[in-house]
Write a protein that holds these residues in place. Structure first.
Motif, short mmCIF file in Angstrom:
data_model
loop_
_atom_site.label_atom_id
_atom_site.label_comp_id
_atom_site.label_asym_id
_atom_site.label_seq_id
_atom_site.Cartn_x
_atom_site.Cartn_y
_atom_site.Cartn_z
N CYS A 504 0.84 -1.19 0.00
CA CYS A 504 0.00 0.00 0.00
C CYS A 504 0.88 1.24 0.00
O CYS A 504 2.03 1.20 0.44
CB CYS A 504 -0.91 0.05 1.24
N THR A 505 0.32 2.34 -0.49
CA THR A 505 0.96 3.64 -0.34
C THR A 505 0.33 4.34 0.86
O THR A 505 -0.89 4.52 0.91
CB THR A 505 0.79 4.50 -1.60
N ILE A 506 1.16 4.71 1.82
CA ILE A 506 0.69 5.41 3.01
C ILE A 506 1.02 6.89 2.85
O ILE A 506 2.17 7.26 2.65
CB ILE A 506 1.35 4.86 4.29
N LYS A 515 3.56 13.56 2.93
CA LYS A 515 4.65 12.71 2.49
C LYS A 515 4.12 11.29 2.33
O LYS A 515 3.26 10.86 3.12
CB LYS A 515 5.81 12.73 3.49
N SER A 516 4.61 10.58 1.32
CA SER A 516 4.13 9.23 1.04
C SER A 516 5.20 8.20 1.34
O SER A 516 6.40 8.47 1.30
CB SER A 516 3.68 9.12 -0.42
N PHE A 517 4.74 6.97 1.59
CA PHE A 517 5.63 5.87 1.98
C PHE A 517 5.00 4.57 1.49
O PHE A 517 3.78 4.38 1.61
CB PHE A 517 5.78 5.85 3.50
N VAL A 518 5.80 3.68 0.91
CA VAL A 518 5.30 2.38 0.47
C VAL A 518 5.38 1.39 1.62
O VAL A 518 6.46 1.12 2.15
CB VAL A 518 6.08 1.85 -0.74
N PHE A 519 4.22 0.85 2.02
CA PHE A 519 4.12 -0.06 3.15
C PHE A 519 3.87 -1.48 2.62
O PHE A 519 2.97 -1.69 1.80
CB PHE A 519 2.97 0.37 4.06
N ILE A 520 4.66 -2.44 3.07
CA ILE A 520 4.51 -3.84 2.68
C ILE A 520 4.08 -4.65 3.89
O ILE A 520 4.82 -4.75 4.87
CB ILE A 520 5.83 -4.42 2.11
N SER A 521 2.89 -5.23 3.84
CA SER A 521 2.40 -6.05 4.94
C SER A 521 3.28 -7.28 5.11
O SER A 521 3.64 -7.93 4.13
CB SER A 521 0.96 -6.47 4.70
#
Length: 522
Positions: A504-506, A515-521
Motif C-alpha cells: 500500500c501507499t501510506i 509525504k508518502s511511503f510504500v508499506f509492505i504487509s
C-alpha cells in the motif's frame, strides 16, 4: 490553433516564468554525444537517489545513478560499448528491480540498492534471448513477471514458475494484456484462436472466460483493466468490424459480453487500469471516457474528434487520490489540452491549452509534473498539477526550440531539485540538468515536508518521526490509487497497520504538507 515554430540555433539559455535558472549537473560525456538515449529512458527515485538508464559511447546502454547532485555509472553489466539495455525499473521491498540483456545475450532479472556492490542478478528458470517482461507488484506482496513463455512469481528471495503465459505492453496500442486483480493479477492470452481471460489463485493459473469468436491474423487484444464487478479489455481487427468491441467480464456470473458505450458497441483503442473501480479509455472520433463496466455508464472526460493516435503513443495521464490529470490529444486539426477529472464529482475541467508532444510524467508529493512541446520545434514547458484539488501552474519554460525528439525527459525530485535530461543544447548533447524547486511556486505548497518528518516501517505498522509532536492524518491507498483507510493520529507514535494486506501507499498529512511511503504487509 497550433503552428510549427522555426528552429533556431540559439545559445543555451533557459528563461523561467519566475526567473530561476537551470543548472547543468555535469557534461558526463564531453562533446555532442550525450549521456542518455533519446528513446530507451527509465528512472525511479529510491532512497534519495535516482536510478536511471544512461548511454555513453564507452559503456553502451547501461544503468546509472544520480546521487548527491552527481551523475555516475552504476554498473556496466555488459562491459564495453555493448548494451545491456536495462528497462522496467520497479521498486519492490526497498530495492529496485529491472530487466536487462546479459553478456551471454540472454535475458536477465536484477536487483539494486543503488550501489554497484548491491546490484546483482537473480537466477531465472530457462533461457531466452528476450528480456523478462511485465514486472508488477500484487497486493499479496508478490512480484510477477514473465520470461521464456512462463509467468513467474518472486517473493524478494526466490523465483517460482506459476505456469505458461506472457505479461507485456503491446506497442501498437501501448496497452497491457495484464493488470492487478483481487490480491494477485489477471491477464489475457490467445489460445485455440480465442482470447482467454485468466487469473492466478493460490499459485495456479485459472481460466475465467473465453471469447466465442475466433481471432484472425490481424486481430489484436489488449487493455485489460479492473472495474467494479469485473474486468474490461478490447479486441480490434481492421478487417472484421464484428470483433471491434470493448468486453466486460462479469465476475458475479462469469459471463463475457460486449460493452455498450454512448449507445453503441465501440472499441477502446487505449484502455488503462486506474483504481479498480473505473478505467480510462480513448475512443476514436469521440474522445476520452471513464468506463465502469455498465452499459451506457460511461463518463466523458474530454471530447476530441480525432480519429487516430500515433502508433504506440500512450495516453499521458496520472491517477491519484481518485482524480485523473491527463493530456488530451486533438490530432492534426484540433488543439491539445491539459485536463483534470475529479473522480468524486465526475466533473472534468480543462486546465490549459498546451503544445503537443508530451514527455513522461513524474510525481512529487501531491503533484504531477508534465512537460509539453518536446519535439518538432516547439518550446518545452513544464506544468505542475495538484492531484488533490486540480490547482495547477506553469513551472518552467524554455526559450529554446526542441531540436530532436523528447527534448526533455523528467527523472525525479531529490532534495528539492527536479532532475531531467535534455538534448536542447546540440553542442552538449543529451545531458543531466536540474531545477531548484525552492525557487518555484510548487515548493511553497509542500513546505519542504520531506525534512520535517520521516516514516519508517516497524513490523506491521509505521512510526512517523518528527522533531516536534504534530497531529497528522494517515491515509492508505492500494498501489493503484484506491483509498482503503484513513484516520488521525500524532507523530512520534507507533501506528498499527496490521489490518492492511499486500503493498500500500501510506500518505501522512501534517499542517505543512504531506509525504508518502510504500508499506509492505509482513
Amino acid at each position: 490553433m497550433r503552428f510549427l515554430l522555426s528552429i533556431f540555433l540559439l545559445s543555451f539559455t533557459f528563461c523561467f516564468a519566475i526567473g530561476q535558472t537551470h543548472e547543468l549537473v555535469s557534461d558526463f560525456s564531453p562533446g555532442v554525444s550525450g549521456s542518455f538515449s533519446d528513446f530507451s529512458i527509465s528512472a525511479v527515485v529510491h532512497n534519495n537517489k535516482i536510478i536511471t538508464t544512461m548511454e555513453t559511447e564507452d559503456t553502451g546502454d547501461e544503468l546509472g545513478v544520480v546521487e548527491n547532485g552527481e551523475l555516475a555509472l552504476l554498473i556496466d553489466f555488459v562491459p564495453g560499448p555493448d548494451d545491456s539495455s536495462p528497462a522496467l525499473l520497479t521498486k519492490y521491498n526497498d530495492k529496485v528491480y529491472f530487466v536487462a540483456v546479459g553478456p551471454d545475450g540472454t535475458g536477465k532479472f536484477l536487483e539494486t540498492d543503488g550501489t554497484e556492490s548491491g546490484t546483482m542478478e537473480i537466477p531465472l528458470p530457462g533461457s531466452s534471448s528476450f528480456r523478462p517482461n511485465g514486472l508488477i507488484v500484487a497486493d499479496s506482496g508478490l512480484m510477477y513477471l514473465s520470461y521464456n513463455g512462463s509467468i513467474l512469481s518472486f517473493d524478494g528471495t526466490s523465483i517460482t514458475e506459476v505456469g505458461a503465459g506472457f505479461l507485456g505492453i503491446f506497442s501498437a496500442q501501448n496497452n497491457a494484456n495484464y493488470c492487478l486483480y483481487k490480491d494477485e493479477i489477471a491477464f489475457i492470452v490467445e489460445e485455440d484462436d480465442r482470447v482467454k481471460l485468466k487469473t492466478i489463485e493460490n499459485g495456479e493459473i485459472i481460466e475465467l472466460a473465453s471469447t466465442d469468436f475466433e481471432l484472425e491474423f490481424f486481430s489484436d487484444y489488449y487493455g485489460l483493466s479492473r472495474v467494479d464487478g469485473g474486468l474490461l479489455f478490447s479486441t480490434d481487427d481492421a478487417n472484421d468490424d464484428s470483433i471491434n468491441a470493448t468486453f466486460f467480464y462479469n465476475e458475479a456470473d462469469g459471463t463475457l459480453s460486449k460493452l455498450t458505450i454512448n449507445n453503441a458497441e465501440a472499441v477502446s483503442r487505449r484502455l488503462y487500469d486506474l483504481s479498480g473501480s473505473s478505467a480510462l479509455a480513448w475512443i476514436g472520433g469521440e474522445g476520452y471516457y471513464m468506463l465502469n463496466g455498465t452499459d451506457n455508464g460511461e463518463s466523458l472526460v474530454h471530447e476530441q474528434g480525432n480519429t487516430s493516435l500515433v502508433q504506440g503513443e500512450p495516453i499521458h495521464f496520472q491517477h491519484r487520490f481518485g482524480n485523473t490529470a491527463m493530456y488530451s490529444y486533438g490530432g492534426i486539426w484540433e488543439d491539445d489540452f491539459l485536463v483534470f477529472y475529479d473522480g468524486n464529482s465526475n466533473t472534468p475541467t480543462v486546465l490549459q491549452e498546451v503544445d503537443p508532444f508530451p514527455s513522461n510524467i513524474i510525481s512529487y508529493n501531491n503533484f504531477a509534473i508534465f512537460t509539453f512541446g518536446t519535439s518538432n520545434g516547439f518550446d518545452p514547458e513544464m506544468f505542475w498539477v495538484n492531484m488533490e484539488d486540480g490547482s495547477y501552474s506553469s513551472l518552467y519554460q524554455t526559450n529554446l526550440s526542441s531540436l530532436d525528439t523528447r527534448s526533455v525527459f523528467l527523472l525525479g525530485v531529490v532534495d528539492d531539485f527536479l532532475y531531467f535530461n535534455s538534448n536542447l543544447d546540440a553542442e552538449v548533447g543529451r545531458e543531466l540538468y536540474r531545477l531548484d524547486l525552492t525557487q518555484t511556486n510548487i515548493i511553497s505548497s509542500t513546505q519542504n515536508i520531506g525534512k520535517d518528518i520521516d516514516i519508517t516501517q516497524y513490523q506491521n505498522g509505521i512510526v512517523i518521526n518528527s522533531e516536534s509532536l504534530q497531529e497528522c492524518e494517515i491515509i492508505a491507498y492500494t498501489m493503484q490509487g484506491q483509498r482503503v483507510y484513513s484516520d488521525r493520529s500524532f507523530t512520534n507514535a507507533f501506528i498499527d497497520l496490521s489490518f492492511l494486506s499486500g503493498a500500500c501507499t501510506i500518505e501522512v498529512k501534517v499542517d505543512k504538507g504531506s509525504k508518502s511511503f510504500v508499506f509492505i504487509s509482513r
